[in-house]
Design an enzyme around this catalytic site. Structure first.
Site, mmCIF file in Angstrom:
data_model
loop_
_atom_site.group_PDB
_atom_site.id
_atom_site.type_symbol
_atom_site.label_atom_id
_atom_site.label_comp_id
_atom_site.label_asym_id
_atom_site.label_seq_id
_atom_site.Cartn_x
_atom_site.Cartn_y
_atom_site.Cartn_z
ATOM 1 N N GLY A 189 -7.646 -4.472 -8.203
ATOM 2 C CA GLY A 189 -7.494 -5.890 -7.918
ATOM 3 C C GLY A 189 -8.770 -6.668 -8.140
ATOM 4 O O GLY A 189 -8.762 -7.776 -8.696
ATOM 5 N N GLU A 208 -3.271 -8.923 -3.540
ATOM 6 C CA GLU A 208 -3.222 -8.233 -2.253
ATOM 7 C C GLU A 208 -3.865 -6.867 -2.468
ATOM 8 O O GLU A 208 -3.368 -6.045 -3.236
ATOM 9 C CB GLU A 208 -1.784 -8.073 -1.768
ATOM 10 N N CYS A 245 1.121 -1.190 3.029
ATOM 11 C CA CYS A 245 -0.102 -1.970 3.195
ATOM 12 C C CYS A 245 -0.273 -2.480 4.614
ATOM 13 O O CYS A 245 -1.362 -2.930 4.979
ATOM 14 C CB CYS A 245 -0.123 -3.137 2.210
#
Length: 481
Positions: A189, A208, A245
């Site tokens: 990410g 995220e 998550c």
């Protein structure tokens, strides 16, 4: 017909058509998902339902039209600050959106998941980067999506799929791409976010990146429901082999909590569950080894990662315990997310709760969730300060529950301050997710025949319009309290 020019009603029909197509294809999609992800039929059936509910939720968002946020200020020669022109503002789709699918939710955060649903609802074409963990499922799901688009009169090219990482990076660099959404690892990410920010024309990157989701249990809560806390914690940590998550990565319990045996027994009773792919297995194995080797750590449930005859890596829960001082001292070894069924129990001194609050603020600058378990009616100054500290560091603050299980509903916030996400003011779940892919524009003194449909006085789209009437500014502030 270009999706960017469609009315909210057409988009609502498009999303319902996709939901219908995917519902009808459950008999094809679920077996394919089972074969590639090794998740259970029950889990995947529930997740497919969630995917469909998300699509229908955004269909309603489109039908209501409030997401356009139409604001009309009538021309006002008597405006309190001087003559005001005719001003009309609404939200436009930003343009093509690149969506990176996640591995751990092959339906809800993948091809036709929440990012895709919210981008299409906003009126944006979507380029989907399929996850390598379920490529055949991705192709099958994309086929159903494109079929639904054609049935509603939209080009199949409104939704495209790429499978190669290099191709996805090329799309991210392409000047036509207007935004990107990502769910995955911190490392990947961060790399993609830098590419998006480093373009000649930078674009928003909604990433995220993971979270450790601290949970604090007060002494009163422990005294009231110790067994329920122990069983709920282990269930939340071990569900889907901890590949969520929102898994609680740290559980803060008062010294002398007496739960060590119960936690260990509950975790030992959970059988090994397949990890999604070997990349996750390797990363989890490395994190687990680092945690077990950290100074001051004691083992409550050792767990294991084992490879079966079928070649799949299976993980059984690992629980460890550490004192608050050792956590502060060993933060470099302990604080990173372990994406799998591992969690750290942290003992704190109940007679010095201020130290706990300070540590939580220091150790967790950004998380998707934070949780507080308190006793019935419990209210202390330190508890209020803990709530305030968590509120400033998480996207969702829970009380007397567990963070796994993200409700698909308008008020949900699934995002948090960095490093949980790259864009803390946004969410990837809930109706507010559509705001990521919209851009406001104001038309000033525009001839009526050139106005977009949403801004016209005859309002052919029948969307909500908020009007500031001429003369109203003379009475601003004269409201009753």
């Amino acid at each position: 017909m270009d999706v960017t020019e469609t009315s909210p009603a057409v988009r609502a029909g498009m999303l319902n058509a996709i939901a219908d197509e995917l519902t009808a294809a459950a008999g094809e999609l679920i077996p394919q998902a089972m074969a590639e992800t090794h998740l259970t039929e029950a889990r995947l059936a529930g997740e497919l339902k969630r995917m469909v509910v998300q699509l229908r939720m955004f269909s309603d968002v489109c039908a209501e039209g409030e997401f356009l946020d139409v604001r009309i200020d009538e021309a006002d020669p008597g405006f309190v600050l001087g003559p005001r022109p005719d001003l009309r503002r609404f939200n436009l789709p930003v343009g093509p959106v690149l969506v990176f699918a996640a591995s751990n939710f092959p339906f809800a955060f993948s091809v036709a998941g929440g990012d895709t649903a919210s981008a299409l609802a906003a009126g944006c074409p979507v380029i989907l980067k399929a996850h390598p963990g379920h490529p055949r499922l991705s192709a099958l799901t994309a086929q159903k999506v494109r079929s639904a688009l054609v049935r509603t009169g939209l080009p199949a090219e409104t939704f495209e799929v790429v499978y190669d990482q290099d191709a996805a990076v090329q799309v991210l660099r392409d000047e036509r791409t207007a935004a990107a959404a990502f769910t995955g690892s911190f490392t990947a990410g961060r790399l993609l976010a830098r590419i998006a920010a480093g373009r000649e024309r930078p674009i928003p990157f909604y990433g995220e990146l993971g979270s450790v989701n601290p949970v604090v249990v007060t002494p009163d809560a422990l005294a009231e429901r110790a067994d329920a806390i122990a069983s709920g914690f282990v269930a939340s940590v071990s569900g889907s082999a901890g590949q969520l998550c929102t898994k609680p990565g740290f559980l803060f319990l008062p010294d002398g909590h007496g739960l060590a045996q119960r936690l260990g027994a509950a975790a030992d009773a959970v059988p090994g569950h397949p990890l999604l792919h070997e990349g996750i297995a390797a990363a989890y194995t490395g994190r687990r080894a680092a945690v077990l080797a950290a100074r001051g750590v004691s083992v409550l449930a050792e767990g294991a990662v084992e490879t079966g005859p079928d070649g799949l890596s299976r993980a059984a829960p690992t629980l460890v315990e550490v004192g608050l001082d050792d956590l502060l001292d060993q933060r470099g070894a302990l604080l990173d997310e372990a994406f799998g069924p591992l969690s750290v129990v942290v003992r704190y001194a109940p007679d010095r709760p201020d130290l706990l609050v300070d540590a939580v603020g220091e150790l967790f600058p950004g998380a998707l969730t934070g949780t507080v378990h308190r006793g019935a009616g419990e209210d202390h100054a330190w508890l209020r300060r803990l709530v305030a500290v968590l509120r400033d560091r998480v996207g969702r603050l829970l009380f007397d529950g567990w963070p796994t299980g993200v409700a698909v509903t308008p008020a949900m916030q699934h995002g948090g301050p960095y490093p949980a996400t790259t864009a803390p003011a946004t969410t990837s779940v809930g109706t507010a997710a559509i705001q990521r892919f919209l851009r406001p524009v104001t038309f000033q003194n525009c001839p009526p025949e050139l106005l977009p449909a949403a801004l016209r006085d005859d309002n052919p789209w029948r969307v909500p319009q908020r009007r500031a009437r001429a003369g109203a500014s003379l009475n601003w502030g004269n409201h009753s309290v």
